[in-house]
Scaffold this motif. Structure first.
Motif, mmCIF file in Angstrom:
data_model
loop_
_atom_site.group_PDB
_atom_site.id
_atom_site.type_symbol
_atom_site.label_atom_id
_atom_site.label_comp_id
_atom_site.label_asym_id
_atom_site.label_seq_id
_atom_site.Cartn_x
_atom_site.Cartn_y
_atom_site.Cartn_z
ATOM 1 N N THR A 124 34.209 108.467 68.485
ATOM 2 C CA THR A 124 35.232 109.479 67.701
ATOM 3 C C THR A 124 34.448 110.556 67.961
ATOM 4 O OG1 THR A 124 35.963 107.447 66.393
ATOM 5 C CG2 THR A 124 36.347 109.739 65.793
ATOM 6 N N ILE A 125 35.422 111.729 68.425
ATOM 7 C CA ILE A 125 34.544 113.109 68.603
ATOM 8 C C ILE A 125 35.308 113.916 67.841
ATOM 9 C CG2 ILE A 125 34.311 114.790 70.439
ATOM 10 C CD1 ILE A 125 34.639 112.540 72.462
ATOM 11 N N TYR A 126 34.826 114.167 66.806
ATOM 12 C CA TYR A 126 35.239 115.258 65.581
ATOM 13 C C TYR A 126 34.973 116.782 66.352
ATOM 14 C CZ TYR A 126 35.704 111.128 62.686
ATOM 15 O OH TYR A 126 36.043 110.155 62.249
ATOM 16 N N ARG A 127 35.704 117.835 65.865
ATOM 17 C CA ARG A 127 35.440 119.191 66.230
ATOM 18 C C ARG A 127 33.926 119.686 66.229
ATOM 19 N NH1 ARG A 127 37.854 124.243 67.005
ATOM 20 N NH2 ARG A 127 39.928 123.373 66.495
ATOM 21 N N GLY A 128 33.196 119.425 65.161
ATOM 22 C CA GLY A 128 31.969 119.743 64.985
ATOM 23 C C GLY A 128 30.914 119.000 65.999
ATOM 24 N N ALA A 129 31.096 117.769 66.211
ATOM 25 C CA ALA A 129 30.298 116.948 67.155
ATOM 26 C C ALA A 129 30.469 117.549 68.515
ATOM 27 C CB ALA A 129 30.644 115.716 66.973
ATOM 28 N N ALA A 130 31.807 117.751 68.928
ATOM 29 C CA ALA A 130 32.266 118.296 70.222
ATOM 30 C C ALA A 130 31.546 119.747 70.476
ATOM 31 C CB ALA A 130 33.519 118.509 70.223
ATOM 32 N N VAL A 131 31.487 120.736 69.223
ATOM 33 C CA VAL A 131 30.880 122.175 69.554
ATOM 34 C C VAL A 131 29.524 121.951 69.600
ATOM 35 C CG1 VAL A 131 30.191 124.046 68.291
ATOM 36 C CG2 VAL A 131 32.657 123.075 68.289
ATOM 37 N N ARG A 132 28.844 120.885 68.956
ATOM 38 C CA ARG A 132 27.427 120.753 69.170
ATOM 39 C C ARG A 132 27.175 120.006 70.493
ATOM 40 N NH1 ARG A 132 28.033 119.754 63.622
ATOM 41 N NH2 ARG A 132 28.445 117.540 63.949
ATOM 42 N N HIS A 133 27.784 119.092 70.989
ATOM 43 C CA HIS A 133 27.840 118.567 72.172
ATOM 44 C C HIS A 133 27.921 119.589 73.574
ATOM 45 C CE1 HIS A 133 27.853 115.384 75.504
ATOM 46 N NE2 HIS A 133 28.797 115.854 75.696
ATOM 47 N N LEU A 134 29.005 120.425 73.210
ATOM 48 C CA LEU A 134 29.170 121.444 74.480
ATOM 49 C C LEU A 134 28.310 122.515 74.207
ATOM 50 C CD1 LEU A 134 33.030 121.559 73.935
ATOM 51 C CD2 LEU A 134 31.883 120.344 75.878
ATOM 52 N N GLY A 135 27.409 122.608 73.191
ATOM 53 C CA GLY A 135 26.379 123.681 73.281
ATOM 54 C C GLY A 135 26.955 125.018 73.712
ATOM 55 N N ASP A 136 26.675 126.030 74.800
ATOM 56 C CA ASP A 136 27.342 126.946 75.091
ATOM 57 C C ASP A 136 28.362 126.981 75.865
ATOM 58 O OD1 ASP A 136 25.128 128.490 73.527
ATOM 59 O OD2 ASP A 136 23.675 128.483 75.132
ATOM 60 N N GLU A 137 28.619 125.829 76.554
ATOM 61 C CA GLU A 137 29.666 125.672 77.398
ATOM 62 C C GLU A 137 31.129 126.184 76.726
ATOM 63 O OE1 GLU A 137 32.190 121.911 79.482
ATOM 64 O OE2 GLU A 137 29.959 121.945 78.793
ATOM 65 N N ASP A 138 31.996 126.922 77.257
ATOM 66 C CA ASP A 138 33.212 127.344 76.803
ATOM 67 C C ASP A 138 34.267 126.175 76.967
ATOM 68 O OD1 ASP A 138 35.402 128.718 75.899
ATOM 69 O OD2 ASP A 138 35.413 130.187 77.589
ATOM 70 N N LEU A 142 41.067 124.396 75.861
ATOM 71 C CA LEU A 142 41.038 123.140 75.397
ATOM 72 C C LEU A 142 40.546 123.183 74.017
ATOM 73 C CD1 LEU A 142 40.062 120.700 78.252
ATOM 74 C CD2 LEU A 142 42.219 121.222 77.490
ATOM 75 N N HIS A 143 40.921 122.157 73.066
ATOM 76 C CA HIS A 143 40.513 121.965 71.689
ATOM 77 C C HIS A 143 38.989 121.756 72.035
ATOM 78 C CE1 HIS A 143 39.436 119.599 68.165
ATOM 79 N NE2 HIS A 143 40.543 119.951 67.649
ATOM 80 N N PRO A 144 38.059 121.632 71.251
ATOM 81 C CA PRO A 144 36.512 121.248 71.754
ATOM 82 C C PRO A 144 36.362 119.996 71.611
ATOM 83 C CG PRO A 144 36.555 123.080 69.932
ATOM 84 C CD PRO A 144 37.974 122.694 70.188
ATOM 85 N N SER A 145 37.063 118.910 71.020
ATOM 86 C CA SER A 145 37.288 117.750 70.891
ATOM 87 C C SER A 145 37.573 117.115 72.388
ATOM 88 C CB SER A 145 37.911 116.984 69.743
ATOM 89 O OG SER A 145 37.503 117.380 68.717
ATOM 90 N N ALA A 146 38.843 117.743 73.000
ATOM 91 C CA ALA A 146 39.332 117.478 74.226
ATOM 92 C C ALA A 146 38.396 117.772 75.190
ATOM 93 C CB ALA A 146 40.850 118.034 74.403
ATOM 94 N N ALA A 147 37.625 118.825 75.230
ATOM 95 C CA ALA A 147 36.831 119.274 76.151
ATOM 96 C C ALA A 147 35.779 118.295 76.167
ATOM 97 C CB ALA A 147 36.478 120.690 75.923
ATOM 98 N N ALA A 148 35.164 117.860 75.239
ATOM 99 C CA ALA A 148 33.873 117.112 75.136
ATOM 100 C C ALA A 148 34.353 115.562 75.447
ATOM 101 C CB ALA A 148 33.259 117.151 73.610
ATOM 102 N N ALA A 149 35.381 115.245 74.992
ATOM 103 C CA ALA A 149 35.940 113.721 75.459
ATOM 104 C C ALA A 149 36.213 113.973 77.011
ATOM 105 C CB ALA A 149 37.168 113.443 74.903
ATOM 106 N N ASP A 150 36.853 114.986 77.578
ATOM 107 C CA ASP A 150 37.138 114.827 79.044
ATOM 108 C C ASP A 150 35.680 114.902 79.968
ATOM 109 O OD1 ASP A 150 39.166 115.466 80.992
ATOM 110 O OD2 ASP A 150 37.776 116.992 81.558
ATOM 111 N N ARG A 151 34.820 115.675 79.440
ATOM 112 C CA ARG A 151 33.399 115.822 80.168
ATOM 113 C C ARG A 151 32.897 114.533 80.043
ATOM 114 N NH1 ARG A 151 28.899 120.217 78.582
ATOM 115 N NH2 ARG A 151 28.148 118.494 77.299
#
Length: 181
Positions: A124-138, A142-151
């Motif tokens: 389950t990918i919440y916003r905070g976890a997604a932001v941490r996972h993406l790091g400096d990646e913009d 996309l919503h950060p959760s969507a970007a992290a889930a997609d990747r």
């Protein structure tokens, strides 16, 4: 919402209730804390929004002392291990939107299986976890959760040689079409 400040609402609560609420906050049990504040303060005119703000202030007050619920791992090895543990043969990886009053919108990453047919939550990918996972990646638009889930979902699907499906990466939509074989 009333004109009473959250600190004043907090002081109106009995000491035992304040102790119970802080116990829930320190355990990162936000919904239980909100429920207690709301049920106890309702007789004084405290509404649900006020209860949420009171609990939010308690989170700010306790800060780093809160035993936060750990993020679901999004690294490829962990996701592959979770998928390998799903009953049945994994036939697709799917990302689906969900939401609640605590986390707003988030994305569940699922392994879709056959024999037996089903879906099994990998993360389950919440916003905070997604932001941490993406790091400096913009994440772009996309919503950060969507970007992290997609990747993470695309990488896992490629590793497992199965399709990846995310029907609505651009817009949170709990009713988006689901993957079908």
């Amino acid at each position: 919402m009333t004109d009473i400040a959250t600190a004043d609402w907090w002081e109106l609560l009995p000491a035992g209730i304040r102790e119970q609420v802080d116990g829930y906050v320190l355990q990162d049990a936000r919904m239980q804390a909100i429920r207690i504040v709301y049920e106890t303060g309702r007789a004084h005119g405290l509404g649900l929004n006020d209860a949420q703000l009171v609990v939010h202030d308690r989170y700010l007050h306790h800060g780093d002392r809160i035993a936060r619920t750990p993020d679901c791992p999004l690294d490829l090895e962990s996701l592959a291990a979770r998928a390998a543990g799903a009953p049945g043969r994994v036939v697709a990886i799917e990302a689906v939107w969900d939401g609640d009053t605590v986390h707003d919108w988030f994305v569940d990453l699922l392994a879709v299986t056959a024999d037996p047919a089903g879906e099994h939550r990998l993360a389950t990918i919440y916003r905070g976890a997604a932001v941490r996972h993406l790091g400096d990646e913009d994440p772009g638009m996309l919503h950060p959760s969507a970007a992290a889930a997609d990747r993470a979902g695309r990488a896992l699907a490629a590793r497992l040689s199965v399709p990846f499906h995310f029907a609505s990466p651009d817009t949170p939509d709990e009713q988006a079409p689901r993957w079908r074989p």
